[in-house]
Motif scaffolding. Structure first.
Motif, PDB file in Angstrom:
ATOM      1  N   VAL A 198       0.846  -1.198   0.000  1.00  0.00           N
ATOM      2  CA  VAL A 198       0.000   0.000   0.000  1.00  0.00           C
ATOM      3  C   VAL A 198       0.878   1.243   0.000  1.00  0.00           C
ATOM      4  N   THR A 199       0.547   2.181  -0.858  1.00  0.00           N
ATOM      5  CA  THR A 199       1.255   3.457  -0.927  1.00  0.00           C
ATOM      6  C   THR A 199       0.224   4.571  -0.826  1.00  0.00           C
ATOM      7  N   SER A 200       0.488   5.580  -0.011  1.00  0.00           N
ATOM      8  CA  SER A 200      -0.411   6.732   0.128  1.00  0.00           C
ATOM      9  C   SER A 200       0.272   7.976  -0.416  1.00  0.00           C
ATOM     10  N   LEU A 201      -0.485   8.789  -1.133  1.00  0.00           N
ATOM     11  CA  LEU A 201       0.049  10.049  -1.641  1.00  0.00           C
ATOM     12  C   LEU A 201      -1.090  11.023  -1.876  1.00  0.00           C
ATOM     13  N   LEU A 202      -0.739  12.287  -2.050  1.00  0.00           N
ATOM     14  CA  LEU A 202      -1.743  13.317  -2.293  1.00  0.00           C
ATOM     15  C   LEU A 202      -2.285  13.183  -3.709  1.00  0.00           C
ATOM     16  N   ALA A 203      -3.591  13.361  -3.858  1.00  0.00           N
ATOM     17  CA  ALA A 203      -4.233  13.230  -5.163  1.00  0.00           C
ATOM     18  C   ALA A 203      -3.631  14.196  -6.181  1.00  0.00           C
ATOM     19  N   GLY A 204      -3.274  15.393  -5.759  1.00  0.00           N
ATOM     20  CA  GLY A 204      -2.681  16.373  -6.674  1.00  0.00           C
ATOM     21  C   GLY A 204      -1.375  15.887  -7.278  1.00  0.00           C
ATOM     22  N   LEU A 215      -0.530  12.753  -7.652  1.00  0.00           N
ATOM     23  CA  LEU A 215      -0.870  11.635  -8.525  1.00  0.00           C
ATOM     24  C   LEU A 215      -1.364  12.144  -9.881  1.00  0.00           C
ATOM     25  N   CYS A 216      -2.286  13.074  -9.867  1.00  0.00           N
ATOM     26  CA  CYS A 216      -2.846  13.599 -11.119  1.00  0.00           C
ATOM     27  C   CYS A 216      -1.826  14.394 -11.927  1.00  0.00           C
ATOM     28  N   ALA A 217      -0.835  14.967 -11.274  1.00  0.00           N
ATOM     29  CA  ALA A 217       0.187  15.756 -11.975  1.00  0.00           C
ATOM     30  C   ALA A 217       1.255  14.874 -12.622  1.00  0.00           C
ATOM     31  N   ALA A 218       1.321  13.609 -12.238  1.00  0.00           N
ATOM     32  CA  ALA A 218       2.333  12.713 -12.805  1.00  0.00           C
ATOM     33  C   ALA A 218       2.023  12.436 -14.268  1.00  0.00           C
TER      34      ALA A 218
END
Length: 69
Positions: free
Chosen positions: A15-21, A23-26
């Protein structure tokens, strides 16, 4: 998702957690199995506005352009 945090689960269960922003910017981010977003023509929605309002918007846009010279 929990607020703006996205939890991703890999095939091995990691499991990896990250900010949605982030993720979408990748550039390489994609939702597996998702359809591509349909584009909207530049003037597609403009044409749904009454003609009088279209004329006002066009005049306003012309007035805001820099003057030559």
């Amino acid at each position: 998702m929990d607020g703006s945090v996205v939890r991703l689960v890999a095939e091995d269960g990691t499991v990896t957690s990250l900010l949605a922003g982030h993720l979408c910017a990748a550039a390489d981010f994609a939702v597996v199995g998702a359809r591509p977003a349909a584009g909207v023509p530049q003037w597609g929605l403009f044409e749904t506005v009454p003609v009088r309002e279209q004329e006002r918007a066009a005049l306003s846009a012309r007035c805001q352009q820099p003057r030559p010279g």
